[in-house]
Each structure stands twice: as C-alpha cells, then as structure tokens.
Design a protein around this motif. Structure first.
Motif, PDB file in Angstrom:
ATOM      1  N   UNK A  90       0.828  -1.205   0.000  1.00  0.00           N
ATOM      2  CA  UNK A  90       0.000   0.000   0.000  1.00  0.00           C
ATOM      3  C   UNK A  90       0.866   1.259   0.000  1.00  0.00           C
ATOM      4  N   UNK A  91       1.887   1.279   0.839  1.00  0.00           N
ATOM      5  CA  UNK A  91       2.670   2.512   1.006  1.00  0.00           C
ATOM      6  C   UNK A  91       3.720   2.726  -0.079  1.00  0.00           C
ATOM      7  N   UNK A  92       4.112   1.661  -0.780  1.00  0.00           N
ATOM      8  CA  UNK A  92       5.183   1.808  -1.762  1.00  0.00           C
ATOM      9  C   UNK A  92       4.682   1.906  -3.199  1.00  0.00           C
ATOM     10  N   UNK A  93       3.388   2.165  -3.379  1.00  0.00           N
ATOM     11  CA  UNK A  93       2.832   2.316  -4.725  1.00  0.00           C
ATOM     12  C   UNK A  93       3.545   3.385  -5.560  1.00  0.00           C
ATOM     13  N   UNK A  96       6.758   1.725  -7.024  1.00  0.00           N
ATOM     14  CA  UNK A  96       6.582   0.276  -7.186  1.00  0.00           C
ATOM     15  C   UNK A  96       7.649  -0.367  -8.062  1.00  0.00           C
ATOM     16  N   UNK A  97       8.173   0.376  -9.036  1.00  0.00           N
ATOM     17  CA  UNK A  97       9.152  -0.212  -9.955  1.00  0.00           C
ATOM     18  C   UNK A  97      10.408  -0.686  -9.230  1.00  0.00           C
ATOM     19  N   UNK A  98      10.799   0.030  -8.183  1.00  0.00           N
ATOM     20  CA  UNK A  98      12.028  -0.297  -7.457  1.00  0.00           C
ATOM     21  C   UNK A  98      11.762  -1.026  -6.146  1.00  0.00           C
ATOM     22  N   UNK A  99      10.498  -1.358  -5.898  1.00  0.00           N
ATOM     23  CA  UNK A  99      10.139  -1.984  -4.624  1.00  0.00           C
ATOM     24  C   UNK A  99      10.193  -3.507  -4.718  1.00  0.00           C
ATOM     25  N   UNK A 100      10.590  -4.127  -3.616  1.00  0.00           N
ATOM     26  CA  UNK A 100      10.598  -5.586  -3.516  1.00  0.00           C
ATOM     27  C   UNK A 100       9.268  -6.121  -2.984  1.00  0.00           C
ATOM     28  N   UNK A 101       8.318  -5.210  -2.761  1.00  0.00           N
ATOM     29  CA  UNK A 101       7.040  -5.617  -2.182  1.00  0.00           C
ATOM     30  C   UNK A 101       6.121  -6.281  -3.210  1.00  0.00           C
ATOM     31  N   UNK A 102       6.468  -6.162  -4.495  1.00  0.00           N
ATOM     32  CA  UNK A 102       5.586  -6.656  -5.556  1.00  0.00           C
ATOM     33  C   UNK A 102       6.270  -7.725  -6.388  1.00  0.00           C
ATOM     34  N   UNK A 103       5.465  -8.671  -6.849  1.00  0.00           N
ATOM     35  CA  UNK A 103       5.967  -9.686  -7.764  1.00  0.00           C
ATOM     36  C   UNK A 103       6.074  -9.087  -9.164  1.00  0.00           C
ATOM     37  N   UNK A 104       6.661  -9.844 -10.086  1.00  0.00           N
ATOM     38  CA  UNK A 104       6.775  -9.368 -11.456  1.00  0.00           C
ATOM     39  C   UNK A 104       5.416  -9.107 -12.087  1.00  0.00           C
ATOM     40  N   UNK A 105       4.443  -9.991 -11.843  1.00  0.00           N
ATOM     41  CA  UNK A 105       3.100  -9.819 -12.389  1.00  0.00           C
ATOM     42  C   UNK A 105       2.425  -8.595 -11.784  1.00  0.00           C
ATOM     43  N   UNK A 106       2.582  -8.400 -10.503  1.00  0.00           N
ATOM     44  CA  UNK A 106       1.984  -7.236  -9.837  1.00  0.00           C
ATOM     45  C   UNK A 106       2.554  -5.936 -10.391  1.00  0.00           C
ATOM     46  N   UNK A 107       3.847  -5.910 -10.677  1.00  0.00           N
ATOM     47  CA  UNK A 107       4.447  -4.708 -11.260  1.00  0.00           C
ATOM     48  C   UNK A 107       3.920  -4.459 -12.664  1.00  0.00           C
ATOM     49  N   UNK A 108       3.691  -5.533 -13.421  1.00  0.00           N
ATOM     50  CA  UNK A 108       3.101  -5.398 -14.753  1.00  0.00           C
ATOM     51  C   UNK A 108       1.689  -4.804 -14.665  1.00  0.00           C
ATOM     52  N   UNK A 109       0.919  -5.278 -13.695  1.00  0.00           N
ATOM     53  CA  UNK A 109      -0.445  -4.780 -13.494  1.00  0.00           C
ATOM     54  C   UNK A 109      -0.425  -3.301 -13.124  1.00  0.00           C
ATOM     55  N   UNK A 110       0.495  -2.917 -12.263  1.00  0.00           N
ATOM     56  CA  UNK A 110       0.609  -1.508 -11.868  1.00  0.00           C
ATOM     57  C   UNK A 110       1.046  -0.638 -13.046  1.00  0.00           C
TER      58      UNK A 110
END
Length: 205
Positions: A90-93, A96-110
C-alpha cells in the motif's frame, strides 16, 4: 466464492466509515438513471472475478492515486487491507518499480494501470498488454482493464458530491499516497501522518 469475499470486504469497509456514507447516494438518487447505471456497473465489476481480486485491488488503488482522488484512496486502502495487500504494497505504490514488495506480475499490473491512466505517458501500453497476456487470458485482461477504467470516471464524482472525509484523530491504518505524474511521492508527503480519514486510514499529507 471470490464475489462473496469481496462483498464482505465492502461491508466491513462501509461499517468503518464514520460519516458521509450516503452522500453520493443522496446526490445520485436525484437522477435515478445515473444511480441505476452506477449500481449496475459497480455490481458487475464486483461479480466479475476471473482475475485475482488482489491484482484488481492493486490496479484500482494505483489508478486512484494517479487521479489524486482522496476518497477512492481512502476506501481503496481499506479494501486492499481486507483483501490481503501488505502494508508495504500500500505505502510503496509511488515507487513500485524499485520496490521488492511486488511480484513481477503485480508490477506489470501496476504499469498497466499507469499506462491506462496517464496522458501522455512514456509507457508502451501495447507492450505491457502483450506481456500481461502471457500471464492472463483475454477475458481476465478485459476485466482488469474495465476495473481500471471505472476508477477514472468514478473518482471525480466522489469529491464532487461528498463532504470532506471526517478527521477525528482515531486513524490507525495506512492509506496509499497519491502519485503525481512521474511516479514520485509528492514533496512533504508523510505516509505515517497522524490525520485520520473517513474509513480510519491514515491520510498522507
């Protein structure tokens, strides 16, 4: 089953609203056609669950941040919490590109949400769509796109018909920060600010 879970999350989120729960309804009821069409759209999105709701929550929250709708960030952050998103997600939206909080698919969705929402944008929507289609079916992608697209007309309607969120100092959750063009957190934004919003989430300055 996914639809039932999402409905329960909505109920829990609305129960936490301290005030102004029915402001939008109070305005739209004056134009029944708009009220019915809005309810149908919201209901169909709620019952369309071929794509993981977790991904839709992320995409919708990102779109709300990009159009800077505090009401949508407010309830979106609460729904995301009930939907299983982590505090970091939530806080690193904004980064997001440089965050480890998201998977590859989640980054694609964002990225997809960002490319659909921002105009102009340096992102290649066609390329992102092609990459998503290696993970999602066309039906799932259509559902995801519809959820993102609905945030754009829905967001401006909220602050335009509702009073300001209640701020009584009792907030204890986190609320996503708005994301200005370029994806950087706005200067002076504090994700852990002590102001509370309508659903009890901490609002970034």
């Amino acid at each position: 089953m996914r639809a039932i879970t999402r409905i329960l999350n909505y109920v829990k989120a609305m129960r936490r609203a301290r005030r102004n729960r029915t402001d939008l309804l109070g305005w739209l009821i004056r134009r029944p056609q708009l009220l019915v069409s809005t309810m149908i759209q919201e209901t169909m999105l709620l019952f369309s669950n071929r794509v993981d709701p977790h991904l839709k929550d992320l995409a919708e929250l990102k779109a709300a941040a990009l159009v800077n709708c505090q009401f949508c960030l407010d309830i979106g952050s609460t729904l995301a919490h009930y939907g299983g998103l982590t505090e970091a997600q939530v806080t690193e939206l904004p980064k997001y590109r440089d965050s480890d909080a998201y998977s590859g698919l989640e980054k694609l969705v964002l990225s997809y949400a960002e490319a659909m929402t921002l105009t102009p944008t340096s992102l290649d929507l066609s390329e992102i769509r092609a990459q998503l289609l290696t993970h999602l079916s066309k039906a799932q992608l259509a559902e995801l796109a519809a959820a993102i697209a609905w945030e754009e007309p829905a967001c401006p309607c909220q602050p335009g018909t509702r009073r300001a969120p209640g701020r009584d100092g009792r907030g204890h959750d986190l609320c996503a920060a708005r994301t200005p063009p370029g994806g950087l957190t706005p200067s002076g934004s504090h994700l852990f600010h002590s102001r509370s919003n309508e659903f009890g989430a901490v609002v970034p300055s």
